[in-house]
Design an enzyme around this catalytic site. Structure first.
Site, mmCIF file in Angstrom:
data_model
loop_
_atom_site.group_PDB
_atom_site.id
_atom_site.type_symbol
_atom_site.label_atom_id
_atom_site.label_comp_id
_atom_site.label_asym_id
_atom_site.label_seq_id
_atom_site.Cartn_x
_atom_site.Cartn_y
_atom_site.Cartn_z
ATOM 1 N N GLY A 31 -4.819 -14.024 -69.334
ATOM 2 C CA GLY A 31 -5.230 -15.614 -68.703
ATOM 3 C C GLY A 31 -5.220 -15.255 -66.601
ATOM 4 O O GLY A 31 -4.315 -14.273 -65.751
ATOM 5 N N HIS A 34 -9.090 -13.488 -62.422
ATOM 6 C CA HIS A 34 -9.239 -13.030 -61.234
ATOM 7 C C HIS A 34 -10.262 -12.112 -60.817
ATOM 8 O O HIS A 34 -11.370 -11.357 -62.679
ATOM 9 C CB HIS A 34 -7.972 -13.313 -60.095
ATOM 10 C CG HIS A 34 -7.428 -11.894 -60.695
ATOM 11 N ND1 HIS A 34 -8.021 -10.304 -60.676
ATOM 12 C CD2 HIS A 34 -6.232 -11.933 -60.691
ATOM 13 C CE1 HIS A 34 -7.003 -9.850 -60.996
ATOM 14 N NE2 HIS A 34 -6.192 -10.428 -61.325
ATOM 15 N N HIS A 37 -9.976 -8.694 -63.406
ATOM 16 C CA HIS A 37 -10.029 -8.847 -64.294
ATOM 17 C C HIS A 37 -11.199 -8.879 -65.511
ATOM 18 O O HIS A 37 -11.741 -8.346 -66.087
ATOM 19 C CB HIS A 37 -9.263 -10.758 -64.940
ATOM 20 C CG HIS A 37 -7.766 -10.586 -65.075
ATOM 21 N ND1 HIS A 37 -7.137 -11.816 -64.276
ATOM 22 C CD2 HIS A 37 -6.953 -9.739 -65.666
ATOM 23 C CE1 HIS A 37 -5.909 -11.190 -64.574
ATOM 24 N NE2 HIS A 37 -5.848 -10.565 -65.454
ATOM 25 N N ARG A 189 -0.089 -13.807 -60.319
ATOM 26 C CA ARG A 189 1.000 -13.662 -59.545
ATOM 27 C C ARG A 189 1.077 -14.148 -57.863
ATOM 28 O O ARG A 189 1.700 -14.326 -57.346
ATOM 29 C CB ARG A 189 2.085 -12.639 -59.624
ATOM 30 C CG ARG A 189 2.273 -12.523 -60.975
ATOM 31 C CD ARG A 189 4.513 -11.558 -61.137
ATOM 32 N NE ARG A 189 4.120 -12.045 -63.049
ATOM 33 C CZ ARG A 189 4.582 -11.024 -63.340
ATOM 34 N NH1 ARG A 189 3.329 -9.988 -63.890
ATOM 35 N NH2 ARG A 189 4.546 -11.434 -64.888
HETATM 36 P P1 AMP Z 1 -2.577 -9.160 -66.692
HETATM 37 O O1 AMP Z 1 -3.488 -10.333 -67.102
HETATM 38 O O2 AMP Z 1 -2.107 -9.122 -65.619
HETATM 39 O O3 AMP Z 1 -1.918 -8.630 -67.498
HETATM 40 O O4 AMP Z 1 -4.166 -7.874 -66.733
HETATM 41 C C1 AMP Z 1 -4.955 -7.944 -67.322
HETATM 42 C C2 AMP Z 1 -5.740 -6.792 -67.475
HETATM 43 O O5 AMP Z 1 -6.094 -6.891 -66.439
HETATM 44 C C3 AMP Z 1 -4.379 -5.101 -67.022
HETATM 45 O O6 AMP Z 1 -5.460 -4.259 -67.817
HETATM 46 C C4 AMP Z 1 -4.671 -5.647 -65.506
HETATM 47 O O7 AMP Z 1 -4.968 -3.863 -65.472
HETATM 48 C C5 AMP Z 1 -5.716 -5.571 -65.042
HETATM 49 N N1 AMP Z 1 -5.819 -6.055 -63.816
HETATM 50 C C6 AMP Z 1 -4.828 -7.596 -63.821
HETATM 51 N N2 AMP Z 1 -5.385 -6.870 -62.116
HETATM 52 C C7 AMP Z 1 -6.885 -5.956 -61.558
HETATM 53 C C8 AMP Z 1 -7.089 -5.879 -60.276
HETATM 54 N N3 AMP Z 1 -6.517 -6.558 -59.306
HETATM 55 N N4 AMP Z 1 -7.963 -4.895 -60.409
HETATM 56 C C9 AMP Z 1 -8.535 -4.287 -62.180
HETATM 57 N N5 AMP Z 1 -7.362 -4.420 -62.817
HETATM 58 C C10 AMP Z 1 -6.447 -4.914 -62.836
#
Ligand code: AMP
Length: 282
Positions: A31, A34, A37, A189
């Site tokens: 969640g 951005h 995601h 973050r």
């Molecule tokens: P998280 O919510 O941080 O666990 O991320 C969920 C998914 O989104 C993971 O597969 C991350 O690698 C991907 N993700 C997070 N930030 C980015 C970004 N800036 N660009 C592409 N994918 C992202």
């Protein structure tokens, strides 16, 4: 878009979807959505898939001194972004749904070679938590394709390796990192950064970009590239480097000379916020 909280409800929607011949693409997230995601959603839609996104802040991947309790939880805003991005099913389970107290959830460990470098030593238990929850989610969703960001490159590599034998029919797609216009990799973050820290965080993408240029101009000595990256990071004295590492993509071994596809990765702190970023040298 349908928002779903229970496994039974999700399964019944997805079986209808599969019966009508649709393939399922799955985007697991924590969640605080951005554009990064959403790029995973777009990748799934682009491949003609029906998109399931999960939002679950997984407690087992946070260490005792990490930010689990203060991790941003913004479900209402997330729903709007997910809907606008093209998500078909938003799965937002409770902790009890993912880890029922009366059910033993199979723990999955990362391969020790892939866990021994980069974030692994600094976040003991983190990748076990990630592998365990992704395996649990894949068992629930049973997608055709899994979409993961290259932003978390070590996570991507570890999940490729651990999920392949457990879910041989699920294709794993790595999606390039989405950046802010000034270069900062998008991350949930980033919300923690003060305006001053936000400016200082630019040093990370600046260092990676410069190292990549150096590589493209012919530098193949891993030590030189790492030292060059560190030198740039040191221009910002408030950025506290945790590691700068260069590993071969296939097996995460360090090397003297870059010959194969490799990953240059940075982790460090700005104030209390831990940031990571990386670039492929390919
Ligand atoms: P998280 O919510 O941080 O666990 O991320 C969920 C998914 O989104 C993971 O597969 C991350 O690698 C991907 N993700 C997070 N930030 C980015 C970004 N800036 N660009 C592409 N994918 C992202």
């Amino acid at each position: 878009m349908i928002t779903i909280h229970s496994i039974d409800e999700l399964r019944s929607f997805l079986s209808e979807e599969k019966e009508s011949g649709k393939k399922i693409g799955f985007v697991p997230t924590m969640g605080a959505l951005h554009e990064g995601h959403i790029s995973l959603v777009h990748a799934a839609k682009h491949r003609g898939l029906s998109c399931v996104m999960s939002i679950f802040v997984n407690p087992t991947q946070f260490g005792p001194n990490e930010d689990f309790s203060k991790y941003p939880r913004t479900l209402e805003t997330d729903k709007n972004l997910a809907f606008a991005g093209g998500v078909n099913f938003l799965f937002a389970p409770s902790e009890k749904t993912i880890y029922p107290p009366d059910q033993e959830i199979k723990k999955i460990s990362p391969p020790s070679t892939l866990n021994a470098v980069l974030c692994g030593p600094f976040r003991p238990g983190h990748f076990e938590g990630v592998c365990t929850v992704v395996n649990r989610l894949l068992e629930i969703v049973q997608p055709d394709e899994l979409f993961l960001g290259q932003k978390d490159a070590q996570q991507l590599r570890i999940l490729q390796e651990t999920m392949k034998p457990l879910h041989p029919n699920i294709e794993i797609i790595g999606v390039p990192t989405v950046r802010e216009p000034d270069g900062l990799a998008m991350s949930s973050r980033n919300k923690y950064l003060s305006p001053e820290e936000r400016k200082k965080a630019l040093i990370i993408s600046k260092a990676l970009l410069s190292a990549n240029q150096m590589y493209k101009l012919g530098e193949k000595d891993a030590h030189h590239i790492i030292e060059h990256t560190k030198k740039i990071l040191l221009e910002e004295s408030d950025f506290k480097i945790q590691y700068v590492d260069l590993v071969r993509w296939s097996d995460f071994q360090k090397m003297e000379t870059i010959e194969d596809k490799s990953l240059l990765a940075i982790a460090g702190y700005l104030g209390k916020t831990r940031l990571i970023d990386n670039v492929f040298l390919d």
